[in-house]
Design a protein around this motif. Sequence first.
Motif, PDB file in Angstrom:
ATOM      1  N   MET A   6       0.800  -1.208   0.111  1.00  0.00           N
ATOM      2  CA  MET A   6      -0.115  -0.020  -0.066  1.00  0.00           C
ATOM      3  C   MET A   6       0.848   1.211  -0.016  1.00  0.00           C
ATOM      4  O   MET A   6       0.749   2.161  -0.668  1.00  0.00           O
ATOM      5  CB  MET A   6      -0.942  -0.181   1.222  1.00  0.00           C
ATOM      6  CG  MET A   6      -1.984   0.953   1.109  1.00  0.00           C
ATOM      7  SD  MET A   6      -3.101   0.532  -0.399  1.00  0.00           S
ATOM      8  CE  MET A   6      -3.733   2.140  -0.541  1.00  0.00           C
ATOM      9  N   LYS A   7       1.865   1.272   0.813  1.00  0.00           N
ATOM     10  CA  LYS A   7       2.660   2.351   0.965  1.00  0.00           C
ATOM     11  C   LYS A   7       3.339   2.315  -0.574  1.00  0.00           C
ATOM     12  O   LYS A   7       3.668   3.723  -0.890  1.00  0.00           O
ATOM     13  CB  LYS A   7       3.795   2.219   1.996  1.00  0.00           C
ATOM     14  CG  LYS A   7       4.710   3.172   2.261  1.00  0.00           C
ATOM     15  CD  LYS A   7       5.814   2.968   3.267  1.00  0.00           C
ATOM     16  CE  LYS A   7       6.874   3.822   3.313  1.00  0.00           C
ATOM     17  NZ  LYS A   7       6.766   5.090   2.884  1.00  0.00           N
ATOM     18  N   ALA A   8       4.000   1.230  -1.109  1.00  0.00           N
ATOM     19  CA  ALA A   8       4.585   1.479  -2.503  1.00  0.00           C
ATOM     20  C   ALA A   8       3.735   2.079  -3.321  1.00  0.00           C
ATOM     21  O   ALA A   8       3.983   2.954  -4.063  1.00  0.00           O
ATOM     22  CB  ALA A   8       5.115   0.138  -2.840  1.00  0.00           C
ATOM     23  N   PHE A   9       2.390   1.802  -3.245  1.00  0.00           N
ATOM     24  CA  PHE A   9       1.105   2.237  -4.196  1.00  0.00           C
ATOM     25  C   PHE A   9       1.023   3.955  -4.000  1.00  0.00           C
ATOM     26  O   PHE A   9       1.158   4.511  -5.109  1.00  0.00           O
ATOM     27  CB  PHE A   9       0.100   1.575  -3.919  1.00  0.00           C
ATOM     28  CG  PHE A   9      -1.057   2.125  -4.668  1.00  0.00           C
ATOM     29  CD1 PHE A   9      -1.063   1.748  -6.244  1.00  0.00           C
ATOM     30  CD2 PHE A   9      -2.300   2.707  -4.223  1.00  0.00           C
ATOM     31  CE1 PHE A   9      -2.077   2.475  -6.724  1.00  0.00           C
ATOM     32  CE2 PHE A   9      -3.185   3.126  -4.975  1.00  0.00           C
ATOM     33  CZ  PHE A   9      -3.281   3.191  -6.523  1.00  0.00           C
ATOM     34  N   LEU A  10       1.016   4.333  -2.874  1.00  0.00           N
ATOM     35  CA  LEU A  10       0.796   5.567  -2.631  1.00  0.00           C
ATOM     36  C   LEU A  10       2.069   6.405  -3.040  1.00  0.00           C
ATOM     37  O   LEU A  10       1.966   7.632  -3.479  1.00  0.00           O
ATOM     38  CB  LEU A  10       0.650   5.914  -1.019  1.00  0.00           C
ATOM     39  CG  LEU A  10      -0.630   5.330  -0.627  1.00  0.00           C
ATOM     40  CD1 LEU A  10      -0.799   5.594   0.745  1.00  0.00           C
ATOM     41  CD2 LEU A  10      -1.897   6.322  -1.307  1.00  0.00           C
ATOM     42  N   ASN A  43      13.380  11.095  -6.423  1.00  0.00           N
ATOM     43  CA  ASN A  43      13.751   9.810  -7.009  1.00  0.00           C
ATOM     44  C   ASN A  43      14.190   8.873  -6.005  1.00  0.00           C
ATOM     45  O   ASN A  43      13.505   7.862  -5.926  1.00  0.00           O
ATOM     46  CB  ASN A  43      14.736  10.212  -7.961  1.00  0.00           C
ATOM     47  CG  ASN A  43      14.418  10.255  -9.289  1.00  0.00           C
ATOM     48  OD1 ASN A  43      13.685   9.486  -9.809  1.00  0.00           O
ATOM     49  ND2 ASN A  43      14.596  11.504  -9.867  1.00  0.00           N
ATOM     50  N   ILE A  44      15.015   8.968  -5.062  1.00  0.00           N
ATOM     51  CA  ILE A  44      15.546   8.113  -4.000  1.00  0.00           C
ATOM     52  C   ILE A  44      14.396   7.676  -3.238  1.00  0.00           C
ATOM     53  O   ILE A  44      14.167   6.490  -2.998  1.00  0.00           O
ATOM     54  CB  ILE A  44      16.475   8.833  -3.166  1.00  0.00           C
ATOM     55  CG1 ILE A  44      17.769   9.257  -3.913  1.00  0.00           C
ATOM     56  CG2 ILE A  44      16.936   7.947  -2.061  1.00  0.00           C
ATOM     57  CD1 ILE A  44      18.760  10.041  -3.154  1.00  0.00           C
ATOM     58  N   ARG A  45      13.470   8.733  -2.705  1.00  0.00           N
ATOM     59  CA  ARG A  45      12.192   8.443  -1.935  1.00  0.00           C
ATOM     60  C   ARG A  45      11.296   7.452  -2.624  1.00  0.00           C
ATOM     61  O   ARG A  45      10.575   6.656  -2.209  1.00  0.00           O
ATOM     62  CB  ARG A  45      11.617   9.511  -1.395  1.00  0.00           C
ATOM     63  CG  ARG A  45      10.600   9.424  -0.418  1.00  0.00           C
ATOM     64  CD  ARG A  45      10.098  10.800   0.278  1.00  0.00           C
ATOM     65  NE  ARG A  45       9.824  11.506  -0.988  1.00  0.00           N
ATOM     66  CZ  ARG A  45       9.398  12.773  -0.690  1.00  0.00           C
ATOM     67  NH1 ARG A  45       9.374  13.421   0.061  1.00  0.00           N
ATOM     68  NH2 ARG A  45       8.720  13.599  -1.925  1.00  0.00           N
ATOM     69  N   PHE A  46      11.078   7.619  -3.931  1.00  0.00           N
ATOM     70  CA  PHE A  46      10.075   6.989  -4.788  1.00  0.00           C
ATOM     71  C   PHE A  46      10.742   5.142  -4.937  1.00  0.00           C
ATOM     72  O   PHE A  46      10.089   4.369  -4.637  1.00  0.00           O
ATOM     73  CB  PHE A  46       9.888   7.522  -6.113  1.00  0.00           C
ATOM     74  CG  PHE A  46       9.212   6.457  -7.067  1.00  0.00           C
ATOM     75  CD1 PHE A  46       8.079   6.325  -6.861  1.00  0.00           C
ATOM     76  CD2 PHE A  46       9.895   5.959  -8.162  1.00  0.00           C
ATOM     77  CE1 PHE A  46       7.335   5.376  -7.689  1.00  0.00           C
ATOM     78  CE2 PHE A  46       9.208   4.926  -8.960  1.00  0.00           C
ATOM     79  CZ  PHE A  46       7.752   4.781  -8.756  1.00  0.00           C
TER      80      PHE A  46
END
Lengths: 370, 250
Positions: free
Chosen positions: A1-5, B102-105
């Motif tokens: 979910m976090k990845a999705f957000l 970018n890093i955070r993503f």
Amino acid sequence: MKAFLMFVRKESYHIFRDPRTLLILFGMPVALVTLFGFALTNEIKNADVAVLDFDHGVHARQVQNRLFSSGYFGLRDYARNYPDVAAAFRRGHVKLAVVFPAGFSSDFDHLGHAQVQLVADASDQNTAISLVNYATAIIRSYEQEVAPHRSGSPGPRVEAVARLYFNPGLKAAYTFVPGTMALILLLVSAMLTSITIAREKETGTMEVLLVSPMRQLPIIIGKILPYFLLSFVNGLIILALGVWVLHIPERGSLALLILETLLYILVALTLGVLISTRAASQQTAMLTSMLGLLLPTLILSGFLFPIESMPLPLQTVSRLIPARYFIVILKGIMIKGLGLRELWRETAVLFGMAGGLLLLALGSLKNRLA
Amino acid sequence: MKTAAIGPVIRCEKLTKRFGAFTAVDAISFAVAPGEIFGFLGANGAGKTTAMRMLCGLLGPTEGAASVAGFDVFTQAERIKQHIGYMSQKFSLYEDLTVRENIRFYGGIYGLKTAAIREKTDALLQRLGLEAERNTLVGSLPLGWKQKLAFSVALFHDPAVVFLDEPTGGVDPITRRQFWDLIYEAAARGVTVFITTHYMDEAEYCDRVSIMVDGKIEALDKPAGLKQQFGVSTMDEVFLHLARGAKNVE
């Protein structure tokens, strides 16, 4: 979910940092709806008319009064002879000339039939035909009113009165606005999503996403979601323009209208994803969604040409056009005040399309990108 | 650092991929040890990309056996993804996002915690000397910096293996040399580096090199061993000697 957000957030950065995206998203629809609503109408309003009156009698004057008080025609030129009329046409001053021959009034009174000549500028044939029809109707109604007994058998006068439902003023905006809205929402939504995925393929970031633990479904949904919200705002703007600027009525349920719009946007977005999974570059994606969607939607959705009068094969193809159903829904809700009871078929078709396209897009993303 | 598997981190046994009648990867076998820099060479069309895709979990193999970071490529492809990093020639960063974004993503899509991302971001920027550029759009950074940043981002989630697909394509020799310093640093920390390249000087930097021809691994040894085996003095000559016999060249 976090990845999705995180993904959705990233996608929003892309959108808000690219002025072109915002321009396509908001500028194009407003411009096109206004254009279609105002400029591209086929109704007649204050068309310029020249009058050539050889008669100078009472009936000629009366007919002119009728014509110019109808709102459809405006007196531009009082010609003295035919060359005057010809010159006015050449200069493009007038669209229609009304010629009363000498003796028009006395023929009318004594013979029971008189002739009036209508000359129209047929370089714009549609307008010419409409002008002639409108003018003929006005002249005929005058004749019926003033000389009922001379025009045929005596006795009760039978007059055919056409009543027009829903759009008594024959306002073109009623046809154009729902069509334009369906077209614009489809184009903008599909184009933007198709570009965004193609861009990731071009820059190589899509590979990285696929190598990451993120699954395909969240990637697609993460791509769609920001555009879904923006397209929705877009849809509201177009609706507001239609209602307040172009004076389309909203007779049905507003909630239903909004839900149907959301459903249609979803179809458009998944269509965009499907295009982008197959397009290798942003340009291909853009061209495919522009050409591949614009023309069929314009021609086969019932927007410009009535579906009933198409040849059967084209009618069948038109069943694949999402806009076809959305136009029926829009007109149904807004102009006719219909509800889901009457529109469930179209709604079900759009639901089916959204689901089918999503499955296709998923399968395609898996095969094409890997 | 992760040392997930005891023994080899990448292991292939007769790994094969067929597309219809065409065999892109033909029963390749090799093993790569933790912390090793493994050069994966071959002409275009030799089957390198296909082999790499199978190891990254992007493409299902036809037959054979292979595992990466202790996970099976047939049955655990999704778990492999959590333990590998990937970087391609295209640098794989978003140019319209800042360095920090970018890093955070990338930290986010690998499921790292927000606090951990912040902490590691600071450390990373410090190590690269990019602290002043944290809010700069990546698009406006010089090529060499982008490349270093992309490599560091590929290692951000502490993968056991990092796959580098021609990472130095189109980069000047000095920047390439600096980039290799980063690769050595990562290998010293125990990260296994799996790299494809067309530069034969880079092949010399690898611990071991394999050369693929027509879907098969034709040679696999230390660079010095290969030169000795073919009786030549440079890796260039080794490569040409093998690649000339190829049937499938793009």
